[in-house]
Write a protein that holds these residues in place. Sequence first.
Motif: not given
Length: 177
Positions: A167-172, A176-177
Motif C-alpha cells: 500500500r505504501i509503495i503504491e502511494a509513493i 512520483v509518477s
Amino acid sequence: MKRERPASWCSAKLGDLLYSIEAGKSFRCVEKPPAHDEPGIVKVSAVTWGTFDEEESKTCPDVGRFDQKLQIRTGDLLLSRANTIELVGACVIVGRVTKRLMLSDKILRLVMPDEMKRWVLWFLRSNHGRARIEAQATGNQMSMRNIGQSGVRALEIPLAPIREQRRIIEAIESQVS
C-alpha cells in the motif's frame, strides 16, 4: 524527538534481507557508450538520477575482460558505493536494459527477494534512509565518499507487514509518477 514506529512494524539490518552483494570491476575502457554489439561497464552516473541510464557507460575494448556473471539485468537493484555525500548510496531498480553492460567497481548489486526490492529502494531514497547511508559513508573528501559492503549490510531498515508495504509503495509511486 524520536518517532515511534507502528506496533505491527519491525526492523532488520539490510544484510539480513540480502542473499548477497555483488561488486563489479574496473579497468581501462573507451569513454563512450558501447554500440549495441559491444560490451561495456556502467559509470556511477548510470544510477544517480532515479532511473537506470544505460547510456552512462563506457565501452570495454577487451571483450575477454567482460564477466558474464556481472552483467546487469532487468530487475537488478543497483546502489552506488562511491560518490559525493549527497549521492553516495543512490539506487535504482533496472527497468529496461538493451546493452551488454557489467557492474563497475563503484556499483553494487543487492541480491534479495524480488518482493523486497521496491520497499528497500524507497526506504533508501527516503530522508531516513539517506541519513543512515550518509552516517555509514566514509572518506576524507566531501567530493568522494564511500559506503562499503559492511556499511550497506549494517543499514537498519524498517519493515511494515507485507500488505502495508504494498500500500505504501503504491502511494509513493503514484505520487512520483
